[in-house]
Enzyme design. Structure first.
Site, mmCIF file in Angstrom:
data_model
loop_
_atom_site.group_PDB
_atom_site.id
_atom_site.type_symbol
_atom_site.label_atom_id
_atom_site.label_comp_id
_atom_site.label_asym_id
_atom_site.label_seq_id
_atom_site.Cartn_x
_atom_site.Cartn_y
_atom_site.Cartn_z
ATOM 1 N N CYS A 110 111.676 33.698 27.794
ATOM 2 C CA CYS A 110 111.184 34.833 27.009
ATOM 3 C C CYS A 110 112.293 35.281 26.069
ATOM 4 C CB CYS A 110 110.785 35.965 27.958
ATOM 5 S SG CYS A 110 110.127 37.418 27.123
ATOM 6 N N HIS A 153 101.064 34.638 28.502
ATOM 7 C CA HIS A 153 102.421 35.197 28.432
ATOM 8 C C HIS A 153 102.432 36.372 27.442
ATOM 9 C CE1 HIS A 153 106.981 34.593 28.299
ATOM 10 N NE2 HIS A 153 106.759 35.409 27.290
ATOM 11 N N GLU A 154 101.803 36.195 26.266
ATOM 12 C CA GLU A 154 101.833 37.247 25.237
ATOM 13 C C GLU A 154 100.966 38.443 25.641
ATOM 14 O OE1 GLU A 154 104.174 36.815 23.422
ATOM 15 O OE2 GLU A 154 104.389 34.658 23.592
ATOM 16 N N HIS A 157 102.647 40.779 27.921
ATOM 17 C CA HIS A 157 103.597 41.717 27.301
ATOM 18 C C HIS A 157 102.911 43.027 26.895
ATOM 19 C CE1 HIS A 157 107.396 39.633 27.190
ATOM 20 N NE2 HIS A 157 106.953 38.604 26.492
HETATM 21 C C1 SB7 Z 1 106.968 29.599 27.453
HETATM 22 C C2 SB7 Z 1 107.393 30.380 26.404
HETATM 23 C C3 SB7 Z 1 106.538 31.324 25.857
HETATM 24 C C4 SB7 Z 1 105.280 31.469 26.373
HETATM 25 C C5 SB7 Z 1 104.863 30.701 27.427
HETATM 26 C C6 SB7 Z 1 105.717 29.766 27.954
HETATM 27 C C7 SB7 Z 1 106.951 32.202 24.699
HETATM 28 C C8 SB7 Z 1 108.368 32.653 24.733
HETATM 29 C C9 SB7 Z 1 108.674 33.626 23.642
HETATM 30 N N1 SB7 Z 1 108.339 34.940 24.028
HETATM 31 O O1 SB7 Z 1 109.159 35.660 24.766
HETATM 32 C C10 SB7 Z 1 107.135 35.489 23.649
HETATM 33 O O2 SB7 Z 1 106.761 36.598 24.363
HETATM 34 NI NI NI Z 2 108.002 36.750 26.170
#
Ligand code: SB7
Ligand code: NI
Length: 182
Positions: A110, A153-154, A157
């Protein structure tokens, strides 16, 4: 231009807040923010620009990572066939998901976490997302594989959830029966 200086890190309250819904149609301010977020991702994936501005490469970003508690996310990456996957979304919501789970073999990182956290992050293998695009139009997306993982993942957040919250504390590499590696 967004650089790493604007990205808030672990400990910042915006990363643990529930972000607010964005009014529709989006304001110029929100449209500009979505475009600045996309430019940041593209810059972060351009070797020369990333080196010059010391950007960590990222495939997604959520507004709370800029200390802005709004339900806005941007995703941008090229797949193995060089196809672009680009999304700039407002108020995204997972409206249904598979029982089956999946996880990235290499784990997750992240932009707001300046340390490596080992372990598998189990997520839904397939999701349906309802959201609004940058023009304020409703969109419904059926996602699977890597894209579904990045979306989760997003969207996490926006709800104050970090990827490592999902890692099994006793056994970080535990694999539930219904979870498949991506
Ligand atoms: C690996 C990396 C991400 C998502 C899923 C698996 C994005 C990393 C960048 N971020 O921190 C976005 O929130
Ligand atoms: Ni992230």
């Amino acid at each position: 231009m967004i650089t790493m200086d604007q990205i808030v890190r672990e400990g910042h309250p915006s990363l643990r807040a529930k972000a607010k819904d964005v009014d529709l149609p989006p304001s110029k301010e929100d449209i500009d923010l979505l475009n600045d977020m996309l430019t940041f991702l593209k810059n972060s994936q351009d070797d020369e620009i990333a080196e010059k501005y010391k950007l960590r490469s990222g495939v997604g970003i959520a507004a709370p990572q800029l200390g802005i508690e709004k339900r806005l996310i941007v995703i941008h990456y090229l797949d193995e066939d060089d196809q672009e996957h680009t999304y700039q979304l407002i108020n995204p919501k997972i409206i249904s998901h598979s029982v089956q789970q999946s996880y990235l073999q290499g784990g997750e990182g992240c932009l707001s976490v300046d340390r490596a956290v080992e372990g598998y992050v189990h997520r839904y293998a397939r999701i349906t997302v309802k959201a609004y695009n940058i023009d304020g139009e409703e969109v419904k997306l059926k996602l699977r594989g890597y894209t579904a993982i990045v979306f989760q993942h997003e969207i996490d957040h926006l709800n104050g959830i970090m990827f490592f919250d999902h890692i099994n504390e006793e056994n970080p590499f535990f694999v539930p029966e219904q979870s498949k590696a991506v």
